[in-house]
Each structure stands twice: as structure tokens, then as C-alpha cells.
Design an enzyme around this catalytic site. Structure first.
Site, PDB file in Angstrom:
ATOM      1  N   ASP A 115      -8.146  -6.233  -0.158  1.00  0.00           N
ATOM      2  CA  ASP A 115      -9.005  -6.583  -1.300  1.00  0.00           C
ATOM      3  C   ASP A 115      -8.161  -6.508  -2.566  1.00  0.00           C
ATOM      4  O   ASP A 115      -7.042  -5.994  -2.544  1.00  0.00           O
ATOM      5  CB  ASP A 115     -10.214  -5.643  -1.387  1.00  0.00           C
ATOM      6  CG  ASP A 115      -9.811  -4.183  -1.318  1.00  0.00           C
ATOM      7  OD1 ASP A 115      -8.723  -3.825  -1.818  1.00  0.00           O
ATOM      8  OD2 ASP A 115     -10.583  -3.380  -0.765  1.00  0.00           O
TER       9      ASP A 115
ATOM     10  N   ASP B 194      -8.141  -5.147  -6.496  1.00  0.00           N
ATOM     11  CA  ASP B 194      -8.814  -4.256  -7.434  1.00  0.00           C
ATOM     12  C   ASP B 194      -8.292  -4.526  -8.836  1.00  0.00           C
ATOM     13  O   ASP B 194      -7.156  -4.941  -9.026  1.00  0.00           O
ATOM     14  CB  ASP B 194      -8.547  -2.800  -7.053  1.00  0.00           C
ATOM     15  CG  ASP B 194      -9.016  -2.502  -5.636  1.00  0.00           C
ATOM     16  OD1 ASP B 194     -10.218  -2.674  -5.378  1.00  0.00           O
ATOM     17  OD2 ASP B 194      -8.183  -2.142  -4.791  1.00  0.00           O
TER      18      ASP B 194
ATOM     19  N   ASP C  96      -3.518   7.944  -6.585  1.00  0.00           N
ATOM     20  CA  ASP C  96      -3.065   8.897  -5.567  1.00  0.00           C
ATOM     21  C   ASP C  96      -1.559   8.826  -5.299  1.00  0.00           C
ATOM     22  O   ASP C  96      -0.822   9.751  -5.622  1.00  0.00           O
ATOM     23  CB  ASP C  96      -3.901   8.785  -4.276  1.00  0.00           C
ATOM     24  CG  ASP C  96      -4.106   7.363  -3.771  1.00  0.00           C
ATOM     25  OD1 ASP C  96      -3.505   6.436  -4.343  1.00  0.00           O
ATOM     26  OD2 ASP C  96      -4.847   7.177  -2.790  1.00  0.00           O
TER      27      ASP C  96
HETATM   28  P1  ATP Z   1      -6.724  -0.768   0.712  1.00  0.00           P
HETATM   29  O1  ATP Z   1      -7.602  -1.577  -0.178  1.00  0.00           O
HETATM   30  O2  ATP Z   1      -5.698  -1.541   1.437  1.00  0.00           O
HETATM   31  O3  ATP Z   1      -7.495   0.165   1.570  1.00  0.00           O
HETATM   32  P2  ATP Z   1      -6.000   0.523  -1.731  1.00  0.00           P
HETATM   33  O4  ATP Z   1      -4.799   1.342  -2.117  1.00  0.00           O
HETATM   34  O5  ATP Z   1      -6.244  -0.708  -2.528  1.00  0.00           O
HETATM   35  O6  ATP Z   1      -5.853   0.214  -0.199  1.00  0.00           O
HETATM   36  P3  ATP Z   1      -8.627   1.269  -2.515  1.00  0.00           P
HETATM   37  O7  ATP Z   1      -9.527   2.268  -1.880  1.00  0.00           O
HETATM   38  O8  ATP Z   1      -9.002  -0.152  -2.555  1.00  0.00           O
HETATM   39  O9  ATP Z   1      -7.237   1.475  -1.786  1.00  0.00           O
HETATM   40  O10 ATP Z   1      -8.356   1.806  -3.974  1.00  0.00           O
HETATM   41  C1  ATP Z   1      -7.695   1.040  -4.975  1.00  0.00           C
HETATM   42  C2  ATP Z   1      -6.766   1.922  -5.765  1.00  0.00           C
HETATM   43  O11 ATP Z   1      -7.520   2.982  -6.385  1.00  0.00           O
HETATM   44  C3  ATP Z   1      -5.707   2.641  -4.947  1.00  0.00           C
HETATM   45  O12 ATP Z   1      -4.585   1.844  -4.734  1.00  0.00           O
HETATM   46  C4  ATP Z   1      -5.394   3.830  -5.817  1.00  0.00           C
HETATM   47  O13 ATP Z   1      -4.569   3.468  -6.886  1.00  0.00           O
HETATM   48  C5  ATP Z   1      -6.759   4.182  -6.380  1.00  0.00           C
HETATM   49  N1  ATP Z   1      -7.463   5.162  -5.536  1.00  0.00           N
HETATM   50  C6  ATP Z   1      -8.331   4.902  -4.542  1.00  0.00           C
HETATM   51  N2  ATP Z   1      -8.791   6.021  -3.992  1.00  0.00           N
HETATM   52  C7  ATP Z   1      -8.205   7.033  -4.651  1.00  0.00           C
HETATM   53  C8  ATP Z   1      -8.283   8.450  -4.564  1.00  0.00           C
HETATM   54  N3  ATP Z   1      -9.056   9.040  -3.662  1.00  0.00           N
HETATM   55  N4  ATP Z   1      -7.556   9.176  -5.444  1.00  0.00           N
HETATM   56  C9  ATP Z   1      -6.777   8.574  -6.363  1.00  0.00           C
HETATM   57  N5  ATP Z   1      -6.667   7.263  -6.490  1.00  0.00           N
HETATM   58  C10 ATP Z   1      -7.360   6.485  -5.655  1.00  0.00           C
HETATM   59 MG    MG Z   2      -7.895  -1.971  -2.358  1.00  0.00          MG
END
Ligand code: ATP
Ligand code: MG
Length: 484
Positions: free
Chosen positions: A88, A90, A171
Site C-alpha cells: 500500500d 502511505d 519504527d
Molecule cells: P507494509 O505496508 O508493507 O505492511 P509499512 O512499513 O508500510 O509496511 P504500515 O503499517 O503500512 O507499514 O505503516 C506505514 C508506516 O508507518 C511504516 O513504514 C512506519 O514508518 C510507520 N509505522 C507503522 N506502524 C508503526 C509502529 N507501530 N510504530 C512506529 N511506526 C509505525
Molecule cells: Mg504500508
């Protein structure tokens, strides 16, 4: 003022593709400062612009046109840099959720603990998050916008800040990269670009404290390490084993969602091994972990691994995977072990023992990961069918095949047999039966009644005259493992 200007310069730096003054030429070899801004130009990172999501870009442009800052951020930039297809896209913005909400007709504010805006484009949802800041600085006026339990757990995370502050609230360093659509550069405050090149998962800030703030980050570390085939850097990995039990303080509904992300990542097998290594599996699936440790003669871990490999294969083939099947497989032996106890100790009839054991096992599991009813009902049905699949005489076999959960139940049966459970060729019989035409099905029924399976050499030797014309023998279409 001068103090503020210094801070601003230190944090924001210059957009020149170099590190900030902290790494001025004479200090070029010094360790990078946390929060030092680095800009990676398009020429340097070379992400193909056509791979950026059109809708996410529209969101950013709408925000910036309205005078806010806006960037593509997080996993999408990480994955694009790794040549992978982002799950996705963001967006991070300086606009407060309510301000952003006003800019998008098809948008919805969600979350209390962490307020977000979802902007909908058909089936696609773009998640828009306002820049977050740290809670522990009184000048941020956290008030009730940010709340932290004495354990360190963040209860509410709605303290807003600047881009530089936001970067340090993310994170892992590789998740803290911002894509600037103005000049197609990437902004990096945490040396995530370098970690990405070194295939490293590194926590931003102090790992112990950051896991205490949000224990789900431990699961995320395992998921990204598995998905990207990265190493978890030693200091980031070190506290996980000990802090893993903190996951029990997380809402089961959130852990259910996380469990799906873990197992539907396309790298579920690797995720499983990492979760075992870091004591995470036992937090999410305590009963399955106990059964892996004490399998009581069942191929517990083999079945879990086969189910996960299956899931990974299906995801590679872009087929759907259902959480009910996955959970039915993960919890099958815990259920069966409990059912055996009930059969022996309480002498319950099999079906009643199964229902009782299913209630107990699901009842315990939902304390770790909530299982919505739309999944728990099929899980029970898939299990119940395991008792019914051996009873296939006469019209029963045809009727069983009409059961809405037959396919999933057969898949579990096949997984059990392929994992080494002794089922006397039952799964193979069903494989043959499904592939057979009506005449062949009659033969199969006949063979079953006379227990005369041509694959059993001893019987064939004793009663050669009952060995039907081999050309009539049904051919298995699927001699491979089940498709869930
Ligand atoms: P994917 O979408 O592939 O699962 P992602 O890294 O994009 O991985 P998301 O859950 O979509 O994960 O979150 C988007 C962004 O928000 C992350 O890349 C990170 O920067 C931040 N983020 C998400 N969850 C957390 C958390 N629990 N603590 C700190 N930052 C977070
Ligand atoms: Mg994401």
C-alpha cells in the site's frame, strides 16, 4: 532565536544530497547524528516514477496545493527501493487529520489511539497520517493527545509535530524514508537509505524503549526481516526475546490483524522461524507453541510449516488465502490433543468431544488474537468435517462434497496426511474421488467397501482376481499438496 535556528539547521539541514552540517567535510567519517537530514536525489535513488501510485500522488498534490507539506512515506518507498511491489502507499502530512479530512470528499477519520485519515479511491485506500512528535517534551503540549502507561506503552499517540520529529517516531530506519514529489528526492533523517543498502532492520532510537512504547514493533521487525530477507541488527534484536511477553498487553483485535499481515506477507514460512527464534510465536499462538514443544506423536510443526508454505505459494500465484483455513491448521493439533483428553478422561462421544475441545481452544486463542465470528464458524466446520471425511460410504461422499467447507476441509486433511499423520490414505482417496467420473467413483466406493485399494500391495497379492482393470483406476489430479 539563534538557538532555534541552530536546532532547525541541525534537524532540517540542507537539501543538497549530503548529510547536514553534523557531517561537514572535516567530519565526514564521523558517525551520522540521529536526526541528521540527508537528501537522496532522484538521480541517486533512481526509482521509476511510473511505479508511484497515482492516487497516493494525487493525495500529496492536493495537500501541498492547500499549503501543507505532504510526502509518500514508509513501506512503499522501502519496497520500491528494493524493487518490490508495495502493499500500500502511505502519506505523511503537516495537515491535522481534520484539516486533511476537509480536502477529500471520500475520506474518513479513523482510530483513537492513533488518528488517521483514510482516503478512498474505489477499492484502494490511501492512509494519511499527520506528522507525530515525541510525547515527553512539555513544549509539545501533549496533554490528553498523548498518553503513555507507566510501562512505557503508548496509549494515545496524537501529538503532532514536524517532518523531522515525525521521522524519529517511526519504527525502523528503513521505514522512515519520505518521497518528495516536488523534486522526486528522498528525505532520510535516520540513515534508512544506508540500512536499506546494507539489508538491515534497525530500530530508530533506543530499541528497548521503543518496543515498550509499542510491542507490536517486535512483530513488525520479524515481518520485515522475513519479507525483505534483511538481518535484524543485533541491538534491535537483543531485547525481543525478553520483551516478547509484552505483546499480551496488546488488544487481541489488533494482534489478529497483525497475524494476518505476518502470514499473508508471502513469506510466512520465514516469518514462522523468526517468530520462534524470538519467542514471538508463543505470544500469539500459545497453544500451538505448546503443541510444537510437546507434539504427543503428531506432526505438529510439519503441519504448520506445510500450511504456511502453501499460503506462500498461493500468494505468489496471486490466489486468495483465507484466515479461517490458516487458523484451522495452526490450531488443529491443539484441538486434537485436547479432544483426545476429553475422549479418554470423560468418555465423551467423538463429535461432542470435538465441539468441546474446539470451544476451549478457540476460547483460549481469542485472548491472544481475536478471531471474528466470520472466521471462527468456518474453523469449527473445517474441524468437524475432519471427523466426517472418513465416513464416505454410499451417497455420503457426494453429499460431503456439497458442504460449503468441503474444499477447505479436504485441504486440511491433505495437509495432515502430507505432514505424516497416519490416515490410511484417506486424503488420497478423496483426491482420487474428486477427480473421478461417476463410473470411476463407483469403483472407488467398491474398493473402499472391500478395503481393496490397489495401492496396498499385500491385498493385491492375496486376491489378484479382485484387482480391477488398472486402466479403470482413477487418476489423482493433485498428487501435490493441498491448495488452501
Ligand atoms: P507494509 O505496508 O508493507 O505492511 P509499512 O512499513 O508500510 O509496511 P504500515 O503499517 O503500512 O507499514 O505503516 C506505514 C508506516 O508507518 C511504516 O513504514 C512506519 O514508518 C510507520 N509505522 C507503522 N506502524 C508503526 C509502529 N507501530 N510504530 C512506529 N511506526 C509505525
Ligand atoms: Mg504500508
Amino acid at each position: 532565536m539563534k538557538f532555534l535556528a541552530n536546532i532547525a539547521r541541525k534537524v532540517l539541514g540542507r537539501s543538497n544530497g549530503q548529510t547536514t552540517p553534523a557531517a561537514a567535510p572535516e567530519q565526514a567519517t564521523a558517525a551520522p547524528q540521529p536526526g541528521a537530514k540527508r537528501v537522496i536525489t532522484h538521480e541517486q535513488h533512481n526509482i521509476d516514477r511510473r511505479r508511484l501510485d497515482e492516487n497516493a500522488s494525487k493525495v500529496v498534490y492536493r495537500l501541498t496545493d492547500a499549503g501543507h507539506e505532504g510526502y509518500l512515506v514508509g513501506g512503499c518507498i522501502r519496497d520500491l527501493l528494493m524493487g518490490q511491489r508495495p502493499k500500500d502507499f502511505d502519506v505523511a502530512t503537516s495537515a491535522h487529520p481534520e484539516e486533511a479530512h476537509e480536502l477529500f470528499r471520500r475520506s474518513r477519520l479513523i482510530g483513537r489511539r492513533f488518528k488517521l485519515l483514510h482516503v478512498r479511491f474505489g477499492r484502494e485506500i490511501i492512509e494519511v497520517a499527520t506528522f507525530r512528535a515525541s510525547h515527553d517534551q512539555p513544549e509539545n503540549g501533549a496533554g490528553d493527545k498523548g498518553r503513555q502507561h507507566e510501562s512505557g506503552l503508548i496509549l494515545r499517540d496524537n501529538v503532532y509535530g514536524t517532518l523531522a520529529e515525525d521521522a524519529l517516531r517511526r519504527d525502523f530506519t528503513v521505514n522512515g524514508l519520505y518521497y518528495d514529489l516536488n523534486d522526486h528526492s528522498i528525505i532520510d533523517f535516520a540513515d534508512g537509505y544506508e540500512d536499506l543498502q546494507n539489508r538491515t532492520i534497525r530500530m530508530i532510537g533506543e530499541p528497548d524503549a521503543r518496543y515498550r512504547e509499542d510491542p507490536v514493533r517486535m512483530l513488525r521487525a520479524a515481518r520485515f526481516a522475513a519479507k525483505l530477507e534483511f538481518e535484524i541488527e543485533p541491538a534491535t534484536a537483543a531485547p525481543i526475546n525478553e520483551l516478547a511477553p509484552l505483546l499480551r498487553s496488546i488488544a487481541p483485535a489488533r494482534l489478529f490483524d497483525e497475524s494476518l499481515k505476518l502470514y499473508q506477507s508471502g513469506h510466512a514460512e520465514r516469518v514462522y522461524h523468526l517468530m520462534q527464534q524470538y519467542n514471538l510465536f508463543a505470544q500469539l499462538f500459545p497453544q500451538s507453541a505448546a503443541a510444537v514443544k510437546d507434539p504427543q506423536g503428531y506432526p505438529v510443526e510439519e503441519l504448520i510449516l506445510n500450511a504456511l508454505r502453501n499460503t506462500d505459494r498461493r500468494i505468489r500465484q496471486r490466489k486468495s488465502v483465507t484466515p479461517a483455513f490458516l487458523y484451522a491448521a495452526l490450531l488443529w493439533y491443539p484441538m486434537q490433543i485436547r479432544m483426545n483428553e476429553l475422549l479418554q478422561k470423560e468418555q465423551l462421544p467423538p463429535l461432542q468431544a470435538l465441539h468441546e475441545a474446539a470451544n476451549e481452544v478457540i476460547g483460549k486463542q481469542v485472548k491472544s488474537t481475536a478471531i471474528p465470528r466470520r472466521f471462527s464458524t468456518p474453523i469449527r466446520e473445517i474441524w468437524e468435517l475432519q471427523l466426517r471425511l472418513p465416513r464416505r460410504q454410499g451417497k455420503r461422499a457426494e453429499r460431503l462434497m456439497e458442504h460449503p467447507r468441503f474444499r477447505a476441509a479436504y485441504d486440511l486433511l491433505l495437509l495432515r496426511e502430507n505432514s505424516g499423520e497416519q490416515l490410511d490414505g484417506l486424503a488420497q482417496w478423496w483426491t482420487d474421488y474428486q477427480a473421478a467420473n461417476p463410473v470411476q467413483r463407483d469403483h472407488l466406493q467398491h474398493r473402499r467397501e472391500h478395503n481393496d485399494d490397489p495401492r496396498k500391495p499385500r491385498r493385491r497379492r492375496r486376491r489378484p482376481n479382485r484387482n480391477h482393470n488398472k486402466s479403470d483406476a482413477p487418476q489423482a489430479t493433485s498428487n501435490s499438496r493441498a491448495e488452501s
